[in-house]
Design an enzyme around this catalytic site. Sequence first.
Site, mmCIF file in Angstrom:
data_model
loop_
_atom_site.group_PDB
_atom_site.id
_atom_site.type_symbol
_atom_site.label_atom_id
_atom_site.label_comp_id
_atom_site.label_asym_id
_atom_site.label_seq_id
_atom_site.Cartn_x
_atom_site.Cartn_y
_atom_site.Cartn_z
ATOM 1 C CG HIS A 103 -1.889 1.113 1.263
ATOM 2 N ND1 HIS A 103 -2.962 1.176 0.410
ATOM 3 C CD2 HIS A 103 -1.944 2.230 2.032
ATOM 4 C CE1 HIS A 103 -3.649 2.278 0.656
ATOM 5 N NE2 HIS A 103 -3.046 2.943 1.638
ATOM 6 C CD GLU A 123 -2.967 -1.629 -2.006
ATOM 7 O OE1 GLU A 123 -2.825 -1.109 -0.907
ATOM 8 O OE2 GLU A 123 -3.462 -1.029 -2.975
ATOM 9 C CG ASN A 182 27.546 -24.748 -9.037
ATOM 10 O OD1 ASN A 182 27.774 -25.675 -9.798
ATOM 11 N ND2 ASN A 182 27.711 -23.483 -9.379
#
Length: 678
Positions: free
Chosen positions: A46, A68, A414
């Site tokens: 917000h 939102e 990795n």
Amino acid sequence: MDMSQYLEVFIDESKEHLQTCSQQLLELEKNPEDLSIVNDIFRSAHTLKGMSATMGYEDLANLTHKMENVLDGIRNQKYSVTVEILDVVFQAVDDLEAMVFSIAEGGDGKRDVTEVVNKLNLIDEGKPLALNAAVQEAAPALAEKQASKVSYDEFEMTVINQSRDQGFHCFEVTVEVRANCLLKAARVYMVFEVLENLGEVIKSNPGVELLEEEQFDNEFTVTLVTMNNEEEVRSKVMKVSEIDSVTIAVLDDKESGAIETESIQGGDADKEAVTPGGTPPKAAQTKSPETKTQSAGSKTIRVNIERLDILMNLFEELVIDRGRLEQISKEVNNGELSETVERMSRISGDLQNIILNMRMVPVDTVFSRFPKMVRQLARELDKKIHLEIIGADTELDRTVIDEIGDPLVHLIRNALDHGIEMPETRKKNGKNEEGTVTLKAYHSGNHVFIEIEDDGGGMSRQKILQKAISKGIVTEQTAELMTDKQVYDLIFASGFSTAEIISDISGRGVGLDVVRNTIESLGGTVAIDSREGIGSAFSIQLPLTLSIISVMLVEVQEEKYAIPLSSIIETAIIKKSEILTAHNQKVIDFRGKVVPVIFLKDVFNVPETVEQDEYYSLVIVRKGERMAGLVVDQFIGQQEIVLKSLGAYLQSVFAISGATILGDGQVALIVDCNALIK
């Protein structure tokens, strides 16, 4: 209002809010029933939306608004948290990050987010995320329909709710002007005049400026608070000429929630920043005394890193002059001068600590990006992986932090791809289906250690050697004599890879050699330990700071050199007769180990002007597990020096990492021990 002055703060705060969103989404995945986590994410989103709208980045604000809506649906228990929903919200956060980074690089922050917006709309409408052809065709229309609605911020919703509580009606009045209307702006003005006589206009869509410039089709919507009923409003507006139709929607609790519910729980509306830097909306300025006390207690300030760099450069010059004064003080031997210089040295030492601490940044700024990356890669690899982070508050110099991110990404990828086995393989071997990768940081002396450990399959000595022999990196005879650590070190060779299948994640035979080179360029080292079937551990040692370092000053003939203390094991005096020759290499027996000897005068072609006596001064240095003895003519002593670059013209000087100016004005070259030990 010129917003450019706020741009830097906007970028910094946007990155912080997006980082919070990412971290809290990972927490929400672990605790899907905890609505307090959703509220934290909602607040960050917000605030970001308000800041973006204020700065004029509408695409950023609109995407955050869609995200939102989904978060609001979760916290209002409209739908429950699922992996599919979280995937879409993560995708939205990734797009938002890309838009913010685009702005940071001087771009406009625009990005094609149609796909993620469609998915967010489907979630908000309660529709399944499996997009078949029919839904895909309907999605753009759905997005267009959603975009046409008026959206309200928390200030406007507060006005609407309070007006309703006091007995006023809240309407969305949609007015359609005739298609052949010549002066649309004039009709808009007349409609606004009528509505303002009936009550108070809260908002319009499109905005007033666009309406005045006739930047709309034939329809616009005005939100009105009035004591009049719907029919009275409609009849008054219809009296304006060239109006085709007037549609009125009542904003009751249910409808306002459907349009946009931005009710911030627990008084959090006061905390929402609309302008970067924490400037609140007018509605939020009536704070409680407690809130004022908390904000007054904030003692932090944002400082541009360039200013810190300038401050550091000035202090480095001060360190050089301090050394010069100390030298002069010894030569003059004046009591008052010595006392003053000693006091200045003590104060400048304290100042040095403060300046260095100002440049220190928690490694969390790098570590915080990895949980989301691990989650995404684990899903791609179809593996179950838990990332554990320890010591994220450990601090490193910013210059080191800037460089260490990419090597860590290589090592973690990795570990995920090669280290952790598939769930069924782990189960067959009596392990937990979920693998664990531990990322740990801690201080030790003047160094920071970062360790990446996994409980995967470990490394196969035989497999590494077979690959190394086939690539001609080692011979079969040499391979038989190598220790396990020497074998594991082979994976850092350029182009070396044991991956059977090349993937987008790792296994292309590049990366680990770059990892080692980057870490060594920072004055650090990397070591490997592995046990087949149990797991692997990579340990990275890094200096706390790169600009001011402790060195041992030595003399070679008439030239002075500085050897970093971080590379030195010890110093010694040896006889010429103690130096032996083995395989055309001069060596010594150092505490039971055969250590090669390197004459610095030969490496740097120093002219021989002083006769050698029967003793040599020796500096034993190391690079990981390897050691070497550097032969010098004389030890001068330990000193803190400022590391200066040799500049663009002398970048490739062998075994020299920089230079420094000594107290007597002479220049001493700084020896790169890593380059000397092969």
